[in-house]
Design a protein around this motif. Structure first.
Motif, PDB file in Angstrom:
ATOM      1  N   GLN A 146       0.356  15.313  -7.486  1.00 51.39           N
ATOM      2  CA  GLN A 146       0.326  14.436  -6.487  1.00 51.39           C
ATOM      3  C   GLN A 146       1.344  13.433  -6.380  1.00 51.39           C
ATOM      4  O   GLN A 146       2.240  13.067  -5.895  1.00 51.39           O
ATOM      5  CB  GLN A 146      -0.968  13.758  -5.992  1.00 51.39           C
ATOM      6  N   CYS A 147       1.144  12.697  -7.961  1.00 45.79           N
ATOM      7  CA  CYS A 147       2.254  11.540  -8.248  1.00 45.79           C
ATOM      8  C   CYS A 147       3.692  12.280  -8.480  1.00 45.79           C
ATOM      9  O   CYS A 147       4.636  11.444  -7.866  1.00 45.79           O
ATOM     10  CB  CYS A 147       1.820  11.198  -9.480  1.00 45.79           C
ATOM     11  N   LEU A 148       3.797  13.502  -8.967  1.00 42.66           N
ATOM     12  CA  LEU A 148       5.181  13.851  -8.893  1.00 42.66           C
ATOM     13  C   LEU A 148       5.716  14.361  -7.606  1.00 42.66           C
ATOM     14  O   LEU A 148       6.844  14.268  -7.383  1.00 42.66           O
ATOM     15  CB  LEU A 148       5.042  15.073  -9.962  1.00 42.66           C
ATOM     16  N   ALA A 149       4.728  14.696  -6.966  1.00 41.63           N
ATOM     17  CA  ALA A 149       5.219  15.059  -5.227  1.00 41.63           C
ATOM     18  C   ALA A 149       5.810  13.820  -4.695  1.00 41.63           C
ATOM     19  O   ALA A 149       6.648  13.747  -4.001  1.00 41.63           O
ATOM     20  CB  ALA A 149       4.031  15.823  -4.584  1.00 41.63           C
ATOM     21  N   VAL A 150       5.224  12.880  -4.906  1.00 34.92           N
ATOM     22  CA  VAL A 150       5.607  11.161  -4.192  1.00 34.92           C
ATOM     23  C   VAL A 150       6.927  11.000  -4.992  1.00 34.92           C
ATOM     24  O   VAL A 150       7.861  10.660  -4.061  1.00 34.92           O
ATOM     25  CB  VAL A 150       4.356  10.359  -4.515  1.00 34.92           C
ATOM     26  N   ILE A 151       6.937  11.164  -6.237  1.00 34.97           N
ATOM     27  CA  ILE A 151       8.570  10.956  -6.930  1.00 34.97           C
ATOM     28  C   ILE A 151       9.479  11.765  -6.287  1.00 34.97           C
ATOM     29  O   ILE A 151      10.594  11.351  -6.067  1.00 34.97           O
ATOM     30  CB  ILE A 151       8.277  10.728  -8.120  1.00 34.97           C
TER      31      ILE A 151
END
Length: 187
Positions: A146-151
């Protein structure tokens, strides 16, 4: 009626209006003075009242308070032009404050507060939360994704080309897949 009595009544009416207008002006003056006394940085003042962020996190409403401070610091960082991946401004106090708040939440076991912030895009709150979760915590695989998707979403955002390039560089530095269909042009 006698004309003299009407004139006296007019004087009383006139002075009544003067007193009422003076009261209104006095009220406005007091309001302006009260507004000028409001502190520009209330979270910093409130933060000075406690010894550590860990102490705040341990309180019953601590996670909610720290979430509000995190959001407020993201707003200040946004206004100052700070982003999580900007290397030239990495030593800024605003970045350090967010790291301290993140560490206090982690130590108190409130990682869910940061995960919830991944859905708040105002003032790049989700981007800061994603970077800090990946840097400060060891998130589970779904949270990491989820964090990588935001970035990656910011890396593919053509309206903010400089921010997108920063995120692409960060992804490449971390060995992560950089967004292939990015429409961001180099400057």
């Amino acid at each position: 009626m006698h004309p003299f009595l009407l004139e006296e009544n007019m004087v009383f009416v006139f002075w009544g209006h003067v007193v009422a207008a003076g009261g209104i002006l006095l009220g406005i003056l007091l309001l302006v003075l009260a507004i000028n006394r409001i502190q520009p940085d209330p979270p910093a003042k409130a933060l000075a009242l406690v010894s550590t962020l860990a102490e705040v996190a341990a309180r019953p409403h601590g996670p909610r308070t720290l979430r509000a401070w995190f959001r407020y610091q993201c707003q200040l960082n946004f206004q100052a032009g700070l982003t999580p991946a900007s290397l030239e401004k990495a030593g800024e106090p605003g970045s350090h404050r967010l790291v301290e708040i993140t560490q206090a939440l982690q130590q108190a076991g409130h990682q869910a507060v940061l995960v919830a912030l991944l859905g708040d895009a105002l003032y790049f709150i989700d981007l800061w939360a994603a970077h800090l979760l990946l840097a400060q915590a060891r998130p589970s695989e779904p949270i990491r994704a989820q964090c990588l998707a935001v970035i990656r979403a910011y890396a593919a955002y053509p309206q903010l080309a400089a921010l997108a390039r920063e995120q692409q560089a960060w992804l490449a530095q971390q060995g992560e897949e950089v967004v292939a269909n990015s429409t961001v042009r180099s400057a």
